[in-house]
Design a protein around this motif. Structure first.
Motif, short mmCIF file in Angstrom:
data_model
loop_
_atom_site.label_atom_id
_atom_site.label_comp_id
_atom_site.label_asym_id
_atom_site.label_seq_id
_atom_site.Cartn_x
_atom_site.Cartn_y
_atom_site.Cartn_z
N TYR A 267 48.33 39.05 41.95
CA TYR A 267 47.14 38.68 41.17
C TYR A 267 46.02 38.11 42.02
O TYR A 267 44.84 38.37 41.78
CB TYR A 267 47.53 37.67 40.09
CG TYR A 267 48.48 38.19 39.04
CD1 TYR A 267 48.65 39.56 38.83
CD2 TYR A 267 49.22 37.32 38.24
CE1 TYR A 267 49.53 40.03 37.88
CE2 TYR A 267 50.09 37.79 37.27
CZ TYR A 267 50.25 39.15 37.10
OH TYR A 267 51.12 39.62 36.14
N VAL A 268 46.38 37.31 43.02
CA VAL A 268 45.35 36.58 43.76
C VAL A 268 44.46 37.49 44.60
O VAL A 268 43.36 37.10 45.00
CB VAL A 268 46.01 35.49 44.63
CG1 VAL A 268 46.56 36.05 45.92
CG2 VAL A 268 45.05 34.35 44.90
N MET A 269 44.91 38.73 44.84
CA MET A 269 44.12 39.66 45.66
C MET A 269 43.16 40.50 44.83
O MET A 269 42.28 41.17 45.39
CB MET A 269 45.07 40.59 46.42
CG MET A 269 45.88 39.90 47.50
SD MET A 269 44.83 39.19 48.79
CE MET A 269 44.22 40.69 49.58
N LEU A 270 43.28 40.48 43.53
CA LEU A 270 42.55 41.42 42.68
C LEU A 270 41.05 41.16 42.63
O LEU A 270 40.59 40.02 42.63
CB LEU A 270 43.10 41.37 41.25
CG LEU A 270 44.55 41.81 41.07
CD1 LEU A 270 45.01 41.53 39.64
CD2 LEU A 270 44.71 43.29 41.40
N GLY A 271 40.31 42.26 42.56
CA GLY A 271 38.89 42.23 42.27
C GLY A 271 38.59 43.21 41.16
O GLY A 271 39.49 43.91 40.67
N VAL A 272 37.33 43.27 40.74
CA VAL A 272 36.95 44.22 39.69
C VAL A 272 35.65 44.92 40.07
O VAL A 272 34.80 44.37 40.77
CB VAL A 272 36.76 43.52 38.32
CG1 VAL A 272 38.09 43.04 37.77
CG2 VAL A 272 35.77 42.36 38.41
N VAL A 273 35.53 46.15 39.61
CA VAL A 273 34.29 46.90 39.75
C VAL A 273 33.39 46.49 38.60
O VAL A 273 33.75 46.64 37.43
CB VAL A 273 34.55 48.42 39.71
CG1 VAL A 273 33.22 49.17 39.79
CG2 VAL A 273 35.47 48.83 40.84
N LYS A 274 32.24 45.92 38.92
CA LYS A 274 31.34 45.41 37.86
C LYS A 274 30.69 46.56 37.09
O LYS A 274 30.46 47.63 37.61
CB LYS A 274 30.26 44.53 38.48
CG LYS A 274 30.81 43.22 39.03
CD LYS A 274 29.70 42.28 39.45
CE LYS A 274 29.01 42.76 40.71
NZ LYS A 274 27.96 41.81 41.14
#
Length: 589
Positions: free
Chosen positions: A582-589
């Protein structure tokens, strides 16, 4: 609402559909048809590799889950998904590497500059802290904060539910009363931990334990600022040492994290801290949760226990590029409570083993592909201690029951006509109540009548985790799942089977096994410096538990897991039992 039997027919049908679809997907190779849904996406794309690698910051990472965190207090949590999630706002001296698959099992420095300096006798561990460590108010985080956080584990009348490894290892005689009863001026009276200066912390073990650093990587090893400690209420607003802090939390409903502006990236090589905000929504409507994940309203299931039967079929049929079939290190099991008559008699316990239709339970979990293989060992296959030992012929009969032997065991234990008991099952764990009802139907064929008592999984540590409550409710069986706290025999098995780990609350030795031979095997294996010798001892332990019918495993769990095409840096982590990191996750805005 469908009847139980018709639900089971639906489950079996869904399992066949999933199996057919999974075979089709597997034939297409690792990337499936996912390129149009995200760079690098595809069926099983997040197993052993990273999907959509990115360093872009911004946006909101949106989790949804069927069940709330057991606690946001680092010394009280024992849910694997909470341990994974908590790293957003909690740090430890060492932590697991942020790499896909088995590479994640390596311990690396977090608050500390690296793994500890260990003395030749294996009893002293020394750590140096990184520069620039801060709390969310900007104040310096020191070695004393780490010591104080760990000391809270001793306050078992207030801080309940978390693992006890550090307490058992540093103070095996239970001499320290905990910080709330500590009479020393600074409330830091635990002699086994020394803080010679603000950037040094030293642990003095009464006897060597090769897994000690694994204990420190758990949230129980996290710092707590003494002035911000609110005791039992700390779970409502934990004080952050990580890149995010709690903005708001409504237990059982929602959690919002926002950036901790006083966190310094140069002090934290682990966390990229990509999203601007992280939200968690709790909803008990499992099928609706799956639907909203697939519709893009949310990004990920925070519980990490897999999709429902209908969700699995829809996801694989229409969105297989965003699906991973994850082999977890969890074992689904039934604990047979030794203090509940007639389960104090080994033959009555063996009758349950022989009467159980393991293949039928497998179907309630989604079948072999979606649910996992039938279990014969109390240890998962990835943990030292697993063997192919099969004293009840479960695998030889392909999971089918042996009713004749079950009846013979009932006669042997003085219950030829069977008996009555009760089983707990968690309503917010997929298929657990269905599996308990299937077991109810199976055992009835030999006269064992069981009532199924559905409970809220978020309350399990105070229900099935309380021997007093178990007795009051008349439970003879409890159904649950377990994965290793860390990847060794001790890390998987000791809380489940060691008599010294039976607690008034937060008890995970649900069978209440009090076997001196089991305890001795743990002591010998933990003290051993020879991995082969330790493995042999854990195999002996496994054999004894099975021979005594102490605890009945029934499946090695697999999950069909959804990952949003919006997500970046997605991969399955062995350190977190196959969940995404979880701590590595990002999102495409």
């Amino acid at each position: 609402m469908p009847t139980v039997s018709s639900q089971r027919r639906l489950a079996a049908g869904a399992a066949l559909v999933v199996a057919a679809l999974m075979t089709t997907a597997a034939c297409g190779g690792g990337n499936g048809d996912g390129d149009e849904e995200g760079q690098g996406a595809g069926y099983n794309a997040a197993l052993g590799k990273v999907v959509n690698a990115s360093t872009k910051k911004g946006g909101t990472l949106k989790f949804i889950g069927k069940q709330d965190f057991d606690s946001l207090d680092p010394q009280r949590t024992y849910y694997g998904m909470t341990w994974d999630f908590m790293r957003f706002f909690t740090r430890t001296l060492v932590t697991y590497d942020t790499k896909p698959g088995d590479a994640s099992n390596k311990l690396v420095g977090d608050l500390a500059t690296g793994p500890g300096e260990v003395s030749a006798d294996g009893k002293t561990y020394t750590y140096k802290l990184r520069d620039g460590l801060t709390w969310e108010d900007g104040s310096a985080l020191t070695s004393k904060d780490i010591k104080y956080g760990i000391e809270r584990i001793w306050a078992t009348d207030v801080i309940t539910g978390g693992p006890a490894y550090l307490k058992q290892t540093l103070d095996p005689k239970g001499e320290y009363p905990g910080p709330y009863k500590d009479k020393s001026k600074d409330k830091l009276g635990l002699k086994a931990i020394e803080t010679p200066d603000d950037k040094t912390i030293v642990f003095k073990l009464p006897k060597a334990n090769g897994d000690f650093e694994q204990f420190l990587a758990m949230p129980t090893g996290a710092p707590v600022k003494q002035s911000e400690d609110t005791g039992a209420k700390y779970t409502n607003k934990p004080f952050s040492s990580g890149p995010y802090k709690v903005q708001s939390y409504k237990a059982g409903k929602e959690l919002t994290l926002v950036r901790n502006k006083n966190w310094k990236k140069e002090s934290d090589p682990i966390r990229p801290a990509l999203p601007d905000k992280i939200t968690v929504t709790i909803s008990a409507n499992l099928e609706e949760n799956d639907k909203r994940l697939m519709e893009g309203d949310y990004d990920l299931d925070v519980n990490g226990t897999g999709m429902t039967q209908s969700g699995r079929v829809s996801a694989i049929q229409d969105h297989k590029a965003n699906v991973d079939n994850i082999q977890t290190s969890f074992v689904r099991y039934v604990a047979l409570v030794h203090t509940a008559k007639p389960f104090d008699n080994v033959h009555c316990r063996k009758a349950v083993f022989y009467a159980t239709n393991f293949a039928g339970l497998q179907q309630t979990r989604g079948g072999k592909i979606a649910g996992g293989d039938i279990a014969n060992s109390v240890f998962p296959k990835a943990i030292p201690g697993y063997t192919d030992y099969d004293p009840y012929g479960v695998l030889a009969r392909k999971g089918k029951p042996d009713l004749a032997k079950a009846k013979a065991e009932l006669k042997e234990c003085g219950q030829p006509n069977g008996f009555s008991t009760k089983i707990s099952a968690r309503t917010n764990q997929p298929s657990e109540v269905d599996a308990a009802e299937a077991l109810q139907e199976q055992l009835a064929k030999v006269g064992i009548k069981i009532d199924v008592d559905p409970i809220d999984g978020a309350q399990s540590s105070s229900i099935t985790g309380s021997p007093k409550v178990v007795q009051e409710r008349g439970y003879g069986l409890t159904m649950a799942g377990w994965g290793p706290d860390f990847p060794t025999g001790q890390g998987y098995a000791q809380p489940l089977f060691d008599s010294r780990f039976i607690f008034e609350n937060g008890n995970y030795n649900e069978s209440q096994i009090k076997d001196p031979e089991i305890d001795k095997l743990f002591d010998k294996a933990i003290a051993s410096t020879d991995p082969a010798e330790a493995t042999d001892l854990y195999e002996q332990l496994n054999k004894r538990l099975l021979d005594n019918a102490d605890w009945m495993p029934f499946i090695y769990e697999k999950n069909i897991s959804w990952r949003s095409p919006r997500l970046t840096n997605v991969y399955s982590s062995a350190a977190y039992n196959g969940r995404y990191d979880y701590v590595m996750l990002g999102v495409v805005k």
